[in-house]
Design a protein around this motif. Structure first.
Motif, short mmCIF file in Angstrom:
data_model
loop_
_atom_site.label_atom_id
_atom_site.label_comp_id
_atom_site.label_asym_id
_atom_site.label_seq_id
_atom_site.Cartn_x
_atom_site.Cartn_y
_atom_site.Cartn_z
N TYR A 194 -8.06 5.60 3.28
CA TYR A 194 -9.44 5.73 2.81
C TYR A 194 -10.41 5.19 3.85
N TRP A 248 0.41 4.10 1.15
CA TRP A 248 0.37 5.00 2.30
C TRP A 248 1.06 4.44 3.54
N CYS A 249 1.55 3.22 3.46
CA CYS A 249 2.13 2.65 4.68
C CYS A 249 3.29 1.73 4.35
N GLY A 253 -0.52 -3.75 4.05
CA GLY A 253 -1.22 -2.47 4.07
C GLY A 253 -1.23 -1.84 5.45
N CYS A 254 -2.07 -0.84 5.59
CA CYS A 254 -2.15 -0.07 6.83
C CYS A 254 -2.86 -0.85 7.93
N CYS A 277 -6.33 3.10 7.66
CA CYS A 277 -6.40 3.16 6.20
C CYS A 277 -6.63 4.60 5.76
N CYS A 312 0.84 -1.20 0.00
CA CYS A 312 0.00 0.00 0.00
C CYS A 312 0.88 1.24 0.00
N ASN A 326 -8.97 -1.28 4.04
CA ASN A 326 -8.33 -2.50 4.53
C ASN A 326 -9.30 -3.41 5.29
N PRO A 383 -2.68 1.58 -4.42
CA PRO A 383 -3.14 2.76 -3.68
C PRO A 383 -3.71 2.43 -2.30
N CYS A 384 -4.08 1.17 -2.10
CA CYS A 384 -4.73 0.77 -0.84
C CYS A 384 -4.93 -0.72 -0.95
S1 FES Z 1 -4.61 3.10 2.37
FE1 FES Z 1 -3.29 1.54 3.12
S2 FES Z 1 -4.69 -0.10 3.27
FE2 FES Z 1 -6.07 1.47 2.61
#
Ligand code: FES
Ligand code: SF4
Ligand code: SF4
Ligand code: SF4
Ligand code: SF4
Ligand code: SF4
Lengths: 316, 350, 143
Positions: free
Chosen positions: C74, C15-16, C66-67, C72, C13, C78, C41-42
């Motif tokens: 979003y 973002w993380c 992921g996060c 998350c 992901c 997740n 992206p996620c």
């Molecule tokens: S943004 Fe990382 S799991 Fe949704």
């Protein structure tokens, strides 16, 4: 189940004459034994073609999505659960439908009967409440219907419609001790190598006709993943990796939605038991999320929702 | 042409001898159904079958076939060149196929072997093939070969015809190639009583096919009138566009060509395709001239029962094997469609 | 087999876990070099098709990270993904993919240490089970 016919026709006639619906979706009698044809009666003069017996295993919910007209539909237990799916997934509106509920006693396994009498020509198959009567050239056999039910029907726990506007008869009794997952558990016991070989053998006769996909009410994507070309996720030959990838993804798309109606297996020209995959997902979903597909209009499908404390034992 | 008797207990040794010189395809029992497959041992062939679920067309037009190979590996001499996939085309015997299926091969020949073009794979396999048919003592209730120019003991397209006389087979050579096969049988020539038994079986089988269809009327029908018929909407309703009918059919010949690439190497394959599939006619532009199900269903029946008839003048592109009738999951029955198409008054679109 | 090196596709992901990989890099942490990272992206974007495609192209293992739940970008991607992953893992194993080949984790962008730990663990397990046996696309055995 032929005794339901007069009542089906009576309801259909009334609905059409009173213009409560534009059409009645049901079956008409087929041209060969153990086969009926999905049929849309559009006027009172079509009504006497409506027919019902234990060979109506094709799921009629498959004919409802994206329809505009007001339709009455003759629906057995599993069909109504797929109708619930459709309503929840916005494929059809509840107030567009008039559901004529069938208390279902299970569908006859045509493939099994054809295999039992392979080499002898079956000309007529009749039924009463207890038995299936098979007739043909020098052939007349009576078999208890419980012995020749479709596998999914023999383990069905929702014979009665879960939603309906009118029933054709009193509900049938639902069985209380059914182990739906005998076969799945046996496969889970195998080691990975065995499981792969097992499924490889099962899927290798597949001819990629997609009758399983197309007979399933859940499959209504405008472009199916097998038809996507940019990128192409799965090849089109009968190479076993492609065949198994197709089946994997088809089943996965049915996760949390499959009602085990058996339409897919019934439609397959080469007798592939692809429900072994959808039933595995059904079992997982029941165990993990306590959910059963198509039972309620007020519940979101399990992959369209979550709980903050969902199991995550497999995540590092 | 010569006739010999093959006692049933000598069948296996006869097949064994064939296997020494030929590739042999035969009906094989596969879990509740029969398929027509390449065999490697004599006892795999099971001539007690009624009919195979899929037609034997795969022996000439495999469901998936490698046509060409290529590599784009840098520095290799053959890089970027499409080469025909190396293949052996051995002499092959199709043992025990049904007369309707042999007739179907002749119908399909007009597509793959034309004045301008020859499909090399189809043609080479056809050339090298010897067709040993097995007459149908007990036609199925879905058979209608007598309406489509054939019959349960028709010799059309065959090199040898077998009669199942109970204790033995009577083998009759129909062509020179057939003589070659008959010479593999060590058996005696049939006596008069066996010959008359064969004739009786033949007559009895023909009588068992009760259904007679108005095939001849299709020629006279106006093409556009059929095309615009309102009845298609009724016929198509139940169809789920699965393609089963076309895959099981001995006369459906359509295929799709696909390139598959594995790193630097690739194959050009062809696979059976079906006019029932929406992407069959999908253009690169995104336009689809047969986007509606009703158009696709009409295409299948019009092709078999009208376009083919008008274009080639040798009857319908259906041999009456009944496979599509048996296997269509929603009971769309070509016999019923034929009746609707030939009815006196076609309902027309207003 | 001596020279065999595992190929592991890591869907990270943006973002993380992808950030954690960056942080591990700038912190000059050492970890086994067998992962091929694909940024998503996620985890909610992770379609099961991607995992089958990775195997199809010969990945010996797949790792999705992921996060942490609740973090998350979003908000709930997740959470949805978690259900999908549970079923995906189960069905893959059911059809014969060894459990050692498919891994999931939550690794935030600050957890460079955990990132290294998970890469090492994933690599070790995939190494132990060896090259992928099924579900990779080979030249078809057709006529
Ligand atoms: S943004 Fe990382 S799991 Fe949704
Ligand atoms: S699954 Fe249940 S409701 Fe559906 S046809 Fe079978 S017995 Fe009837
Ligand atoms: S996957 Fe098969 S059993 Fe499940 S809903 Fe679809 S047709 Fe019915
Ligand atoms: S219906 Fe049967 S043969 Fe056709 S694609 Fe599905 S499993 Fe394969
Ligand atoms: S087999 Fe039947 S349902 Fe399937 S495409 Fe052919 S006509 Fe339609
Ligand atoms: S159209 Fe049907 S009956 Fe005619 S040859 Fe094809 S499968 Fe046989």
């Amino acid at each position: 189940m032929k005794e339901y016919i007069p009542k089906i026709r009576e309801i259909a006639r009334k609905l059409l004459e009173e213009e409560k619906v534009d059409a009645v979706l049901g079956f008409r009698k087929g041209t060969i034994p153990m086969m009926n044809e999905p049929f849309m009666a559009r006027s009172a003069s079509d009504v006497d073609l409506l027919y019902w017996d234990s060979n109506c295993g094709i799921n009629l919910a498959n004919y409802l999505h994206k329809r505009k007209e007001k339709i009455a539909v003759v629906a057995k237990g599993c069909d109504t659960r797929n109708i619930v799916n459709h309503i929840v997934e916005n494929q059809v509106k509840r107030d567009q439908l008039y559901i004529i509920g069938i208390p279902c006693r299970g569908m006859i396994d045509r493939r099994q009967i054809l295999a039992m009498f392979e080499g002898r020509e079956i000309e007529e198959v009749d039924e009463d409440a207890e038995n299936v009567i098979i007739k043909g050239d020098g052939l007349s056999e009576t078999i208890p219907r419980v012995e020749v039910l479709q596998e999914n029907c023999s383990i069905c726990i929702h014979h009665n419609p879960v939603i309906y506007d009118e029933m054709v008869d009193e509900p049938v009794e639902e069985p209380d001790h059914v182990d739906r997952y005998d076969d799945i558990k046996a496969i889970e016991e195998m080691d990975p190598e065995e499981r792969y070989q097992y499924f490889r053998d099962i899927f290798s006769p597949c001819i990629r006709c997609y009758a399983c996909r197309n007979s399933c009410p859940l499959c209504y994507c405008p472009t199916c993943f097998v038809d996507e070309s940019r990128p192409q996720w799965v090849g089109k030959s009968i190479d076993i990796t492609d065949v198994m990838t197709f089946h994997f993804l088809r089943a996965f798309h049915c996760a949390g939605r499959c009602t085990d109606c058996g339409s897919c297996e019934r439609a397959c020209p080469v007798g592939i038991p692809m429900r072994l995959l959808t039933k595995k997902l059904e079992k997982d979903i029941r165990e993990l999320y306590g959910y059963e597909a198509g039972m309620s209009l007020d519940e979101r499908p399990p992959l369209d929702t979550y709980r903050p404390d969902d199991p995550e034992f497999f995540i590092k | 042409m010569s006739e010999v008797i093959i006692p049933k207990d000598e069948l296996a040794s006869f097949v064994g001898r064939l296997l020494e010189s030929y590739e042999v395809f035969a009906p094989v029992a596969r879990g509740g159904m029969y398929l027509f497959e390449r065999i490697s041992a004599a006892d795999e062939a099971d001539l007690s079958y009624k009919n195979t679920r899929l037609s034997p067309k795969g022996a000439f037009l495999p469901q998936s076939e490698r046509m060409f190979e290529f590599t784009v590996a840098p520095g290799k001499e053959e890089s970027g060149i499409l080469k025909e996939a190396p293949k052996e085309f051995r002499e092959r015997v199709l043992l025990g196929l049904r007369p309707c299926d042999a007739q179907a091969f002749k119908l399909v020949d007009v597509n793959f072997i034309t004045k301008e073009y020859t499909d090399p794979w189809w043609a080479r396999r056809r050339e090298k093939a010897i067709l040993v048919g097995l007459g149908c003592n007990e036609p199925r209730s879905t058979c209608f070969c007598t309406s489509t120019g054939g019959g349960p003991f028709s010799e059309k397209g065959l090199d040898v015809l077998l009669y199942d006389l109970g204790e033995s087979f009577l083998a009759r050579a129909v062509t020179e190639k057939g003589e070659q096969i008959v010479s593999f049988c060590s058996g005696k020539a049939p006596g008069e009583s066996l010959k008359s038994k064969a004739r009786e079986l033949e007559a009895a089988a023909r009588a068992k096919i009760r259904k007679s269809l108005p095939v001849d009327k299709l020629k006279e029908k106006d093409l556009l009138e059929l095309f615009n018929g309102k009845f298609w909407e009724k016929i198509e309703f139940a169809c789920i566009n699965c393609g089963t009918c076309t895959f099981v059919c001995p006369t459906c010949w359509c295929f799709d060509i696909q390139d598959e690439v594995y790193k630097n190497d690739g194959d050009r394959l062809r696979n059976w395709d079906s006019c029932m599939f929406p992407i069959f006619t999908l253009h690169g532009s995104g336009h689809n001239p047969r986007a509606q199900k009703v158009q696709r269903v009409r295409q299948r029946f019009m092709h078999k029962l009208k376009y083919y008839v008008d274009k080639y003048g040798n009857g319908v592109a259906c041999v009456g094997c009944g496979r599509c009738v048996v296997s269509c999951p929603v009971n769309i029955d070509i016999r019923r469609v034929m009746e609707v198409m030939t009815a006196e008054v076609c309902e027309r679109e207003e | 087999m001596k020279d065999w090196e595992p190929k592991i596709v890591a869907f990270l992901c943006n973002w993380c876990s992808y950030g954690a990989a960056d942080l591990a890099g700038v912190s000059r942490f050492q970890y086994p070099p067998y992962i091929r990272v694909i940024r998503i992206p996620c985890t909610g974007r992770l379609n099961p098709k991607f995992v089958l495609a990775a195997f199809r192209h010969g990945a010996d293992g797949v790792w999705i990270s992921g996060c942490h739940p609740g973090d998350c970008h979003y908000l709930e991607g997740n959470y949805y993904a978690r259900r999908r992953f549970a079923l995906l893992k189960s069905l893959l194993e059911y059809m014969g993919i060894e459990p050692e080949r498919i891994h999931f984790s939550w690794v935030s962008s600050a957890e460079a240490g955990k990132f290294v730990e998970v890469v090492s663990e994933v690599t070790e397990t995939v190494k132990k089970v060896g090259p992928l046996k099924y579900f990779m696309k080979k030249r078809p055995e057709v006529e």
